[in-house]
Design an enzyme around this catalytic site. Structure first.
Site: not given
Length: 286
Positions: A14, A35, A59, A61, A100-101, A124, A128, A149
């Site tokens: 995204q 990769d 990443a 995800t 990430t949160d 996860y 991270k 999000w």
């Protein structure tokens, strides 16, 4: 930075797709080019391209899948960014890495500051967090940009799922006791570009920062806004997380303190405006 001299890891995700729109002159490396399951190849790509700045928008995800494939997730989310960061540090290249949160435990109801204690709930988040530590340990010019999000008109995300279900169902149950800031991928991409450009002339501003949409909302509240903007009659009913069990625990509190963005002339994006843009791109509204 419009893209000249910029190297981006990621092509189909995204944020990477939004970066391609905003910085068409950048070089984008997909899996076939570098990769992330092969960290030395990522470092070699930086050496080969000799960019002015690097953004890691790639990443693992798959949050739930990481629970049973933590080793593989850790190679992609920790070992590869560490290799990138070391390659950048050796050459004096600024490096922007998206996190990430999920590195937080989601306790309380106050926004997490960038320097708040980390305590991930699952594999996860652990992968991270290991990536963040590897980037810092490299000792180069960097920014770790945590977000939450993420949504856009591309890929698999909550907005697209709600549109699909809302078009065929009269009602849906959605978790209401997880609170956070939905974040347009385009806003993350724009922040990455601004920060990478800033770091070239201001290496002293290395550190960890947050970018997340405003206002904070529950998943159920987010779903209601999706239905409202898309003119779908589907009714959203609140449920607690315990009624929607998943392999990986999600943080109940994903609020992020984004005040340090001001250092880069940035501020929290309004996710409702970003949702409108995504829905228009998807053809869900005129």
């Amino acid at each position: 930075m419009t893209g000249g001299g910029l190297l981006v890891f990621g092509r189909s995700g995204q944020v990477a797709r939004e970066l391609a729109r905003l910085a068409p002159g950048a070089v984008f490396l997909g899996r076939a080019d570098a990769d992330l399951s092969d960290p030395p190849a990522c470092a070699a790509a930086i050496a080969a391209h000799a960019p002015r700045a690097v953004i890691n928008a790639a990443a693992w995800t798959a949050v739930d899948a990481a629970e049973t494939e933590e080793a593989a997730a850790t190679v992609i989310n920790a070992d590869a960014p560490g290799a990138m960061a070391r390659a950048c540090a050796a050459r004096g290249i600024p490096f922007v890495h998206i996190s990430t949160d999920y590195v937080f435990d989601g306790a309380g109801d106050a926004p997490f500051a960038p320097d708040a204690p980390t305590a991930p709930l699952g594999a996860y988040g652990r992968s991270k967090l290991a990536g963040e530590r590897a980037v810092r340990a490299a000792g180069g010019v960097h920014v770790i940009l945590r977000t939450s999000w993420v949504f856009s008109a591309h890929g698999a995300n909550f907005v697209k799922t709600m549109l699909r279900l809302g078009a065929t169902r009269e009602s849906l149950t959605v978790v209401a006791d997880q609170i956070g800031g939905p974040t347009p991928a385009r806003a993350i991409a724009a922040a990455c570009l601004t920060i990478s450009d800033h770091l070239i002339g201001n290496p002293q501003d290395s550190g960890t920062h947050h970018v997340a949409g405003t206002p904070d909302v529950s998943w159920a509240g987010f779903a209601r806004e999706i239905m409202a903007q898309a003119h779908l009659a589907c009714t959203i009913t609140d449920i607690p997380s315990r009624d929607y069990p998943t392999p990986a625990r999600r943080p109940a509190n994903s609020r992020l303190d984004c005040s340090s963005l001001a250092r880069f002339g940035l501020h929290r994006p309004d996710w409702r405006a970003g949702l409108h843009d995504a829905l228009q791109e998807l053809g869900a509204i005129p």
